[in-house]
Design a protein around this motif. Structure first.
Motif: not given
Length: 191
Positions: A14, A18, A62-63, A66-67, A74, A111
């Motif tokens: 990630l 991020a 990846r983004y 993360w979201r 997180r 992920r």
């Protein structure tokens, strides 16, 4: 195993997507105005057009991952990122090499967050070919399970023949949350 080593795969899966996880050493120098506030640094989006389409897809994935993580996951990643940033460069590089040596399937599984990433190798048969309409409900369900339940589901995933996995997912999704723990325990014992 220290926390950083348990979460390393997630961090490396990630971190490049991020920006909020970047360590101060990795950030460009940003001059401070006389008011004491930081002035904007170089816009990282300026380099986007120069990236090849495959790299852009990777960074988008990846983004998005993360979201999609719950905030509690997180926070765990942020703490591990701080721990990793404090390691000597040689140790960080050795950890990165261990991560790169993992099968891509397992790297990508990280992920899903620290908890699911640790269980992903055994859950992959159940989640690897997840129909799009089941993705969000299944991930929400998985984030509600504790480590014991995830381990039980991993056993079921491994023991269930491919042609029966759709039915297993549908049954699991249809269960009321209060019945999941008993169902997982009984199903694991009966297989």
């Amino acid at each position: 195993m220290p926390r950083i080593e348990r979460l390393l795969p997630l961090l490396l899966a990630l971190l490049p997507a991020a920006p909020s996880l970047a360590t101060p050493a990795a950030l460009p120098a940003v001059p401070v105005a006389q008011t004491g506030t930081a002035t904007p640094g170089p816009d990282p989006r300026a380099h986007w057009p120069a990236l090849d389409p495959a790299r852009q897809r990777e960074l988008r994935a990846r983004y998005a991952a993360w979201r999609a993580l719950p905030e509690s996951e997180r926070q765990r990643v942020r703490r591990a990122a701080a721990d990793m940033a404090a390691l000597p460069p040689a140790e960080r590089e050795a950890l990165r090499n261990r991560f790169v040596a993992l099968d891509r399937l397992h790297r990508d599984g990280w992920r899903l967050g620290p908890q699911l990433g640790a269980h992903y190798p055994k859950l992959q048969p159940l989640l690897g070919y997840l129909p799009e309409h089941q993705r969000a409900p299944m991930l929400a369900l998985l984030y509600q399970l504790d480590a014991t339940q995830l381990a039980q589901l991993g056993v079921l995933s491994q023991r269930t023949p491919p042609q029966e996995r759709d039915a297993l997912r549908e049954r699991l999704l249809a269960l009321p949350p209060a019945q999941r723990a008993d169902w997982l325990r009984q199903s694991t014992e009966s297989r």
